[in-house]
Design a protein around this motif. Structure first.
Motif, mmCIF file in Angstrom:
data_model
loop_
_atom_site.group_PDB
_atom_site.id
_atom_site.type_symbol
_atom_site.label_atom_id
_atom_site.label_comp_id
_atom_site.label_asym_id
_atom_site.label_seq_id
_atom_site.Cartn_x
_atom_site.Cartn_y
_atom_site.Cartn_z
ATOM 1 N N PRO A 65 0.829 -1.193 0.000
ATOM 2 C CA PRO A 65 0.000 0.000 0.000
ATOM 3 C C PRO A 65 0.872 1.255 0.000
ATOM 4 O O PRO A 65 2.020 1.223 0.428
ATOM 5 C CB PRO A 65 -0.792 -0.115 1.309
ATOM 6 C CG PRO A 65 0.077 -0.924 2.206
ATOM 7 C CD PRO A 65 0.857 -1.847 1.310
ATOM 8 N N GLY A 66 0.287 2.341 -0.480
ATOM 9 C CA GLY A 66 1.029 3.590 -0.575
ATOM 10 C C GLY A 66 0.117 4.794 -0.512
ATOM 11 O O GLY A 66 -1.009 4.723 0.004
ATOM 12 N N LEU A 67 0.583 5.886 -1.075
ATOM 13 C CA LEU A 67 -0.123 7.168 -0.983
ATOM 14 C C LEU A 67 -1.530 7.094 -1.566
ATOM 15 O O LEU A 67 -2.490 7.551 -0.940
ATOM 16 C CB LEU A 67 0.703 8.255 -1.692
ATOM 17 C CG LEU A 67 0.107 9.652 -1.725
ATOM 18 C CD1 LEU A 67 -0.113 10.185 -0.306
ATOM 19 C CD2 LEU A 67 1.002 10.592 -2.516
ATOM 20 N N SER A 68 -1.671 6.535 -2.748
ATOM 21 C CA SER A 68 -3.011 6.486 -3.359
ATOM 22 C C SER A 68 -3.965 5.644 -2.514
ATOM 23 O O SER A 68 -5.135 5.999 -2.360
ATOM 24 C CB SER A 68 -2.935 5.942 -4.787
ATOM 25 O OG SER A 68 -2.481 4.608 -4.786
ATOM 26 N N ASN A 69 -3.455 4.539 -1.942
ATOM 27 C CA ASN A 69 -4.299 3.707 -1.079
ATOM 28 C C ASN A 69 -4.759 4.486 0.147
ATOM 29 O O ASN A 69 -5.908 4.355 0.588
ATOM 30 C CB ASN A 69 -3.545 2.456 -0.648
ATOM 31 C CG ASN A 69 -3.042 1.648 -1.822
ATOM 32 O OD1 ASN A 69 -1.902 1.824 -2.226
ATOM 33 N ND2 ASN A 69 -3.867 0.789 -2.389
ATOM 34 N N LEU A 70 -3.855 5.286 0.706
ATOM 35 C CA LEU A 70 -4.205 6.111 1.859
ATOM 36 C C LEU A 70 -5.279 7.133 1.512
ATOM 37 O O LEU A 70 -6.229 7.337 2.269
ATOM 38 C CB LEU A 70 -2.970 6.874 2.353
ATOM 39 C CG LEU A 70 -2.106 6.206 3.384
ATOM 40 C CD1 LEU A 70 -0.832 6.995 3.590
ATOM 41 C CD2 LEU A 70 -2.852 6.091 4.694
ATOM 42 N N LEU A 71 -5.097 7.792 0.359
ATOM 43 C CA LEU A 71 -6.004 8.876 -0.006
ATOM 44 C C LEU A 71 -7.410 8.399 -0.347
ATOM 45 O O LEU A 71 -8.360 9.165 -0.222
ATOM 46 C CB LEU A 71 -5.418 9.690 -1.167
ATOM 47 C CG LEU A 71 -4.115 10.423 -0.837
ATOM 48 C CD1 LEU A 71 -3.594 11.167 -2.055
ATOM 49 C CD2 LEU A 71 -4.302 11.380 0.339
ATOM 50 N N VAL A 72 -7.543 7.134 -0.757
ATOM 51 C CA VAL A 72 -8.893 6.607 -1.013
ATOM 52 C C VAL A 72 -9.439 5.834 0.174
ATOM 53 O O VAL A 72 -10.538 5.312 0.131
ATOM 54 C CB VAL A 72 -8.938 5.731 -2.299
ATOM 55 C CG1 VAL A 72 -8.594 6.551 -3.517
ATOM 56 C CG2 VAL A 72 -8.069 4.508 -2.180
ATOM 57 N N GLY A 73 -8.655 5.737 1.258
ATOM 58 C CA GLY A 73 -9.127 5.107 2.485
ATOM 59 C C GLY A 73 -8.970 3.604 2.529
ATOM 60 O O GLY A 73 -9.625 2.942 3.339
ATOM 61 N N ASP A 74 -8.101 3.036 1.698
ATOM 62 C CA ASP A 74 -7.908 1.579 1.671
ATOM 63 C C ASP A 74 -6.955 1.066 2.741
ATOM 64 O O ASP A 74 -6.868 -0.140 2.951
ATOM 65 C CB ASP A 74 -7.354 1.138 0.305
ATOM 66 C CG ASP A 74 -8.421 1.137 -0.770
ATOM 67 O OD1 ASP A 74 -9.609 1.287 -0.426
ATOM 68 O OD2 ASP A 74 -8.060 1.000 -1.949
#
Length: 197
Positions: free
Chosen positions: A135-144
């Protein structure tokens, strides 16, 4: 006379091309034309023949990175977290190599550093630091995922890395979102420097 005319024409073309060339060629031109400080100059290296981190770099490149680090530290008297965005005009210009080395150099100077890969179209930081992209930044920003799952410590004390995560269909919207702004504000409580690639 034909040779003399050709020589005059050639010299005229050289001066014309030099006059029309509006590229910045020196630190002095950068300061005068753009009004921004000059922090350092790095020697060109063949990125394919060396690793990205110090210890795998030519000595002159590593020394130039330390010079930039020193200038960055002295150029910001702010007591809070400082954020640096490293970008380039096109792919393959060395922004990931530079930003990774700057992050590493700041961490070696005792600063708490987060190296964030915000290049969601061509992420490379996970390769440089030999870790998974998700997981990374995009996962964090979409709440995953949670920040503790995406932000990873490295073998270098004081240096953490946040890879890009899953490549989204809408990276600009994610990076410009309110959630991203709030997340950066939260990160500032835990790091001295945030280097965004």
């Amino acid at each position: 006379t034909g040779a003399a005319s050709g020589l005059v024409l050639a010299l005229g073309l050289v001066f014309l091309f030099e006059y029309l060339d509006n590229r910045i060629k020196s630190p002095q031109e950068m300061r005068s034309q753009l009004g921004i400080p000059f922090l350092g100059m790095l020697p060109a290296i063949d990125a394919g023949s060396v690793g990205a981190l110090p210890g795998h770099l030519p000595a002159n490149f590593a020394e130039a990175i330390r010079g930039v680090r020193t200038n960055v530290l002295f150029s910001s008297a702010d007591d809070g977290t400082r954020t640096i965005v490293v970008t380039s005009a096109g792919p393959g210009e060395g922004k990931s190599m530079f930003s990774s080395n700057l992050s590493l150099s700041l961490a070696q100077a005792g600063q708490r550093v987060l190296h964030m890969d915000a290049d969601m179209r061509r992420p490379r930081v996970h390769e440089i630091f030999d870790m998974t992209q998700e997981p990374g930044l995009s996962n964090l920003l979409v709440g995953d995922c949670k920040p503790s799952e995406a932000i990873r410590k490295t073998s270098v004390p004081n240096l953490c890395v946040l890879p890009a995560g899953m490549i989204p269909p809408n990276p600009a919207e994610l990076l410009g979102s309110k959630r991203c702004e709030e997340f950066l504000s939260t990160l500032r409580e835990h790091f001295d420097w945030i280097i965004i690639d």
